[in-house]
Scaffold this motif. Structure first.
Motif, PDB file in Angstrom:
ATOM      1  N   LYS A   1       0.831  -1.198   0.000  1.00  0.00           N
ATOM      2  CA  LYS A   1       0.000   0.000   0.000  1.00  0.00           C
ATOM      3  C   LYS A   1       0.870   1.255   0.000  1.00  0.00           C
ATOM      4  N   VAL A   2       0.536   2.198  -0.898  1.00  0.00           N
ATOM      5  CA  VAL A   2       1.169   3.512  -0.946  1.00  0.00           C
ATOM      6  C   VAL A   2       0.053   4.539  -1.094  1.00  0.00           C
ATOM      7  N   SER A   3       0.373   5.805  -0.934  1.00  0.00           N
ATOM      8  CA  SER A   3      -0.617   6.845  -1.171  1.00  0.00           C
ATOM      9  C   SER A   3      -0.077   7.826  -2.199  1.00  0.00           C
ATOM     10  N   VAL A   4      -0.994   8.471  -2.901  1.00  0.00           N
ATOM     11  CA  VAL A   4      -0.648   9.454  -3.920  1.00  0.00           C
ATOM     12  C   VAL A   4      -1.423  10.719  -3.592  1.00  0.00           C
ATOM     13  N   THR A   5      -0.734  11.856  -3.584  1.00  0.00           N
ATOM     14  CA  THR A   5      -1.375  13.103  -3.189  1.00  0.00           C
ATOM     15  C   THR A   5      -1.112  14.211  -4.198  1.00  0.00           C
TER      16      THR A   5
ATOM     17  N   GLU B   1       2.199  -3.569  -6.766  1.00  0.00           N
ATOM     18  CA  GLU B   1       3.091  -4.724  -6.621  1.00  0.00           C
ATOM     19  C   GLU B   1       4.445  -4.283  -6.072  1.00  0.00           C
ATOM     20  N   GLU B   2       5.153  -5.203  -5.435  1.00  0.00           N
ATOM     21  CA  GLU B   2       6.537  -4.937  -5.027  1.00  0.00           C
ATOM     22  C   GLU B   2       7.325  -4.530  -6.266  1.00  0.00           C
ATOM     23  N   GLY B   3       8.189  -3.531  -6.144  1.00  0.00           N
ATOM     24  CA  GLY B   3       8.988  -3.072  -7.281  1.00  0.00           C
ATOM     25  C   GLY B   3       8.275  -2.054  -8.153  1.00  0.00           C
ATOM     26  N   ALA B   4       7.069  -1.634  -7.762  1.00  0.00           N
ATOM     27  CA  ALA B   4       6.317  -0.642  -8.542  1.00  0.00           C
ATOM     28  C   ALA B   4       7.030   0.706  -8.490  1.00  0.00           C
ATOM     29  N   THR B   5       6.848   1.473  -9.551  1.00  0.00           N
ATOM     30  CA  THR B   5       7.469   2.793  -9.647  1.00  0.00           C
ATOM     31  C   THR B   5       6.473   3.889  -9.270  1.00  0.00           C
ATOM     32  N   VAL B   6       6.993   5.091  -9.126  1.00  0.00           N
ATOM     33  CA  VAL B   6       6.160   6.264  -8.846  1.00  0.00           C
ATOM     34  C   VAL B   6       5.100   6.405  -9.932  1.00  0.00           C
ATOM     35  N   GLU B   7       5.504   6.288 -11.182  1.00  0.00           N
ATOM     36  CA  GLU B   7       4.560   6.429 -12.296  1.00  0.00           C
ATOM     37  C   GLU B   7       3.442   5.392 -12.219  1.00  0.00           C
ATOM     38  N   GLN B   8       3.783   4.158 -11.927  1.00  0.00           N
ATOM     39  CA  GLN B   8       2.775   3.107 -11.831  1.00  0.00           C
ATOM     40  C   GLN B   8       1.786   3.383 -10.700  1.00  0.00           C
ATOM     41  N   ALA B   9       2.281   3.872  -9.579  1.00  0.00           N
ATOM     42  CA  ALA B   9       1.399   4.181  -8.445  1.00  0.00           C
ATOM     43  C   ALA B   9       0.462   5.336  -8.786  1.00  0.00           C
ATOM     44  N   ILE B  10       0.969   6.339  -9.479  1.00  0.00           N
ATOM     45  CA  ILE B  10       0.132   7.482  -9.863  1.00  0.00           C
ATOM     46  C   ILE B  10      -1.002   7.010 -10.770  1.00  0.00           C
TER      47      ILE B  10
ATOM     48  N   LEU C   1       9.197   2.215  -5.358  1.00  0.00           N
ATOM     49  CA  LEU C   1       8.549   2.565  -4.093  1.00  0.00           C
ATOM     50  C   LEU C   1       8.760   1.504  -3.023  1.00  0.00           C
ATOM     51  N   ALA C   2       8.621   1.944  -1.784  1.00  0.00           N
ATOM     52  CA  ALA C   2       8.601   1.049  -0.626  1.00  0.00           C
ATOM     53  C   ALA C   2       7.201   1.123  -0.020  1.00  0.00           C
ATOM     54  N   ALA C   3       6.823   0.108   0.699  1.00  0.00           N
ATOM     55  CA  ALA C   3       5.508   0.078   1.338  1.00  0.00           C
ATOM     56  C   ALA C   3       5.342   1.310   2.226  1.00  0.00           C
ATOM     57  N   GLY C   4       4.176   1.961   2.122  1.00  0.00           N
ATOM     58  CA  GLY C   4       3.875   3.114   2.953  1.00  0.00           C
ATOM     59  C   GLY C   4       4.342   4.444   2.399  1.00  0.00           C
TER      60      GLY C   4
END
Length: 97
Positions: free
Chosen positions: A2-6, A21-30, A62-65
């Motif tokens: 889990k990550v958050s995007v603001t 997923e583990e190893g996800a990038t900033v772009e993927q999370a956005i 990214l890392a979790a959190g």
């Protein structure tokens, strides 16, 4: 994980959680968060991004959190420190006289 995007504008702010997923990038999370759809007109290629206030590229893993932050462009130029300080000092001298 889990990550958050603001992202924030003058009248609207959002913090959205995303499961990536583990190893996800900033772009993927956005993209996964849906924040680009929530704030129509955002151009991911022109926005700066960060994690907890530190600028990072879209390829940052990214890392979790982690809290991914999208930074909108500044409107106008900030005042120069020297000029602003001199102007403020001159104003306080006039008040004292």
């Amino acid at each position: 994980m889990k990550v958050s995007v603001t992202y924030a504008e003058a009248r609207h702010q959002a913090v959205l959680d995303a499961e990536v997923e583990e190893g996800a990038t900033v772009e993927q999370a956005i993209i996964k968060s849906g924040i680009l759809k929530k704030f129509g007109g955002l151009d991911l290629g022109s926005l700066k991004t960060g994690i907890y206030g530190k600028l990072v590229p879209l390829t940052q893993v990214l890392a979790a959190g982690d809290r991914v932050e999208l930074y909108r462009p500044a409107l106008g130029k900030p005042p120069k420190k020297g000029a602003a300080a001199a102007k403020e000092e001159a104003g306080s001298e006039e008040e004292a006289a």
